[in-house]
Design a protein around this motif. Structure first.
Motif, PDB file in Angstrom:
ATOM      1  N   ARG A 173     -22.895 -23.061  14.663  1.00  0.00           N
ATOM      2  CA  ARG A 173     -24.212 -23.012  15.139  1.00  0.00           C
ATOM      3  C   ARG A 173     -25.427 -23.451  14.244  1.00  0.00           C
ATOM      4  N   PHE A 174     -25.375 -23.521  12.955  1.00  0.00           N
ATOM      5  CA  PHE A 174     -26.271 -23.945  12.187  1.00  0.00           C
ATOM      6  C   PHE A 174     -25.924 -24.677  11.196  1.00  0.00           C
ATOM      7  N   ALA A 175     -26.718 -25.614  10.613  1.00  0.00           N
ATOM      8  CA  ALA A 175     -26.463 -26.478   9.410  1.00  0.00           C
ATOM      9  C   ALA A 175     -26.058 -25.770   8.044  1.00  0.00           C
ATOM     10  N   LEU A 180     -27.002 -21.971   3.703  1.00  0.00           N
ATOM     11  CA  LEU A 180     -26.748 -21.504   2.271  1.00  0.00           C
ATOM     12  C   LEU A 180     -28.218 -21.106   1.699  1.00  0.00           C
ATOM     13  N   LYS A 181     -29.157 -21.734   2.182  1.00  0.00           N
ATOM     14  CA  LYS A 181     -30.761 -21.497   1.765  1.00  0.00           C
ATOM     15  C   LYS A 181     -30.911 -20.088   2.138  1.00  0.00           C
ATOM     16  N   MET A 185     -27.508 -18.903  -1.859  1.00  0.00           N
ATOM     17  CA  MET A 185     -26.298 -19.510  -2.368  1.00  0.00           C
ATOM     18  C   MET A 185     -26.357 -20.856  -2.458  1.00  0.00           C
ATOM     19  N   SER A 186     -26.133 -21.411  -3.838  1.00  0.00           N
ATOM     20  CA  SER A 186     -26.070 -22.734  -4.151  1.00  0.00           C
ATOM     21  C   SER A 186     -24.847 -23.462  -3.504  1.00  0.00           C
ATOM     22  N   SER A 187     -25.233 -24.809  -3.092  1.00  0.00           N
ATOM     23  CA  SER A 187     -24.202 -25.659  -2.493  1.00  0.00           C
ATOM     24  C   SER A 187     -23.038 -25.735  -3.588  1.00  0.00           C
TER      25      SER A 187
END
Length: 451
Positions: A173-175, A180-181, A185-187
């Motif tokens: 549903r979301f990117a 993560l933002k 949480m970092s990628s």
């Protein structure tokens, strides 16, 4: 605060000599802004600050501060855009209303949001509204998924593994970048967690060895022992104690310790004169056969009771001699002492410390101690810490050999045989850290002491 003219003059002279405002402030104990203001005044560059061109009503001030700092979740920039006021202006209003670190203005309620005029709402473009609605939908979806995970796992805080599961659940549903933002949480953490399960376990061999060593001793020894056993294997496995403890927890290798139980007591009153407590809880000896400890413990199995009477040498904790019986009588301790004195040399005259049990106050024990040149020492009445080292030995014996084991169907004779085997193991092969990871017998042999 008004400063004396002398301080002002000193600061100005210091600044004119080439020093910075901060240096002057630190030297004379004034704020940098005050020092800078004095310098500007001295140079004739201080200008009157004109009042703000736009005058806002108190209601607008309340609304701006309430939206920005009243718990609605709006960022300062979003409120500034909604109301058409600069973020810096709202920040300045906040400073004016701060009293003792707390904002002294009423909270804005949901109903007061209706006070926004049509012009204010028109400032938000259709694109801004869609972006804002999308952000709220993302926050709501994250909260819903978090609640599902928290309830399912029974935890209070999500780890990176759980957060990565949440990201995957919402990625349709979301990117992923905006999820993560929103989660903070970092990628790199996300992708590391995703690929972690696919990588081989670097501790795979260690896990198998830990379980093997743990169950070899019946699950009775802790992480320090297991760490040392790993290092003593044919192919040594070198791990820190912290890592071994973590891997043991992950493999459910938990040492079980029994709760306190009713102890057997051999005290029958002051039947003879008690000797002095010359040990005074100092259970250290610098050579063998200098300080002995003794006591009796009861081991109760379904088939009956067994009593163990050992003598422990404080030099290295070695069981010098021991006897077991179904009756805690004089023959139990007397025969044990007869066996122990066979280890003594012609010049050995140890101190033998005990509690105030009747066995150590009967004529047979007293006569033997006099005959063998053994000095008697006794604890104070009802004071187990006076014989703490002996109590510690019994605690280790029961945790490693007796507790949490099914003794149904085991005869008294078989039990006493197993108990004797454990005592031999304790003396000959049970390694411990205080002896450099050697057993008492191995330790004495390393020192050249005959056993």
């Amino acid at each position: 605060m008004t400063y004396p003219q002398e301080v002002v003059n000193n600061v100005l002279r210091y600044l004119c000599s080439g020093h910075t405002v901060r240096q002057a402030a630190e030297k004379f104990g004034v704020s940098p802004s005050i020092a800078a203001q004095w310098r500007r005044t001295y140079d004739g560059k201080l200008k009157d600050v004109p009042p703000h061109k736009v005058q806002y009503s108190q209601e607008v001030v309340r609304l701006a501060l309430g939206l920005a700092y009243g718990g609605f979740g709006f960022k300062l920039g979003e409120v500034a855009h909604m109301l058409g006021i600069s973020a810096n202006t709202i920040s300045q209003w906040k400073k004016k209303y701060l009293v003792g670190g707390h904002m002294d203005i009423p909270k804005v309620t949901q109903g007061e949001l209706k006070h926004l005029s049509a012009d204010d709402l028109e400032a938000m473009t259709l694109k801004d509204l869609k972006a804002y609605i999308h952000k709220l939908e993302l926050k709501n979806a994250i909260l819903e998924e978090k609640m599902k995970l928290l309830k399912a796992e029974g935890i209070d805080k999500l780890s990176n593994n759980e957060l990565s599961v949440l990201v995957d659940a919402l990625s349709q549903r979301f990117a992923k970048t905006e999820i993560l933002k929103a989660l903070g949480m970092s990628s790199s953490s996300y992708y590391y967690t995703k690929t972690k399960s696919k990588r081989p376990d670097r501790y795979g061999a260690a896990r198998a060895a830990i379980k093997e060593e743990f169950y070899r001793v019946g699950g009775r020894r802790g992480y320090r022992y297991i760490r040392q056993r790993l290092r003593m294997r044919d192919v040594p496995i070198i791990l820190s104690g912290k890592t071994v403890r973590r891997l043991m927890a992950e493999e459910h290798c938990h040492v079980s310790y029994a709760c306190k139980r009713r102890r057997y007591t051999s005290y029958k009153g002051e039947i003879s004169t008690a000797p002095e407590n010359i040990v005074s809880r100092n259970f250290h000896a610098d050579e063998p056969n200098k300080l002995w400890l003794t006591d009796i413990t009861e081991l109760h199995i379904p088939q009956g009771k067994v009593y163990l009477s050992p003598i422990i040498d404080c030099f290295d904790g070695m069981p010098v001699a021991w006897k077991s019986s179904t009756h805690p009588n004089a023959d139990l301790v007397n025969s044990m002492l007869d066996e122990a004195v066979k280890q003594l040399g012609s010049t050995d005259h140890p101190v033998c410390h005990s509690d105030r049990g009747c066995h150590y106050r009967w004529p047979g024990w007293i006569d033997r101690c006099d005959k063998y040149g053994i000095t008697r020492s006794m604890s104070h009445l009802g004071c187990s810490p006076d014989n703490a080292a002996m109590e510690g030995f019994f605690g280790r014996l029961k945790n490693e050999f007796f507790y949490d084991r099914d003794w149904k169907g085991v005869s008294i004779k078989d039990f006493m045989d197993q108990l004797d085997n454990y005592m031999l193991h304790y003396r000959n092969t049970r390694i411990k850290e205080s002896l450099g990871w050697m057993s008492p017998v191995q330790y004495r042999r390393s020192l050249g002491i005959a056993v």
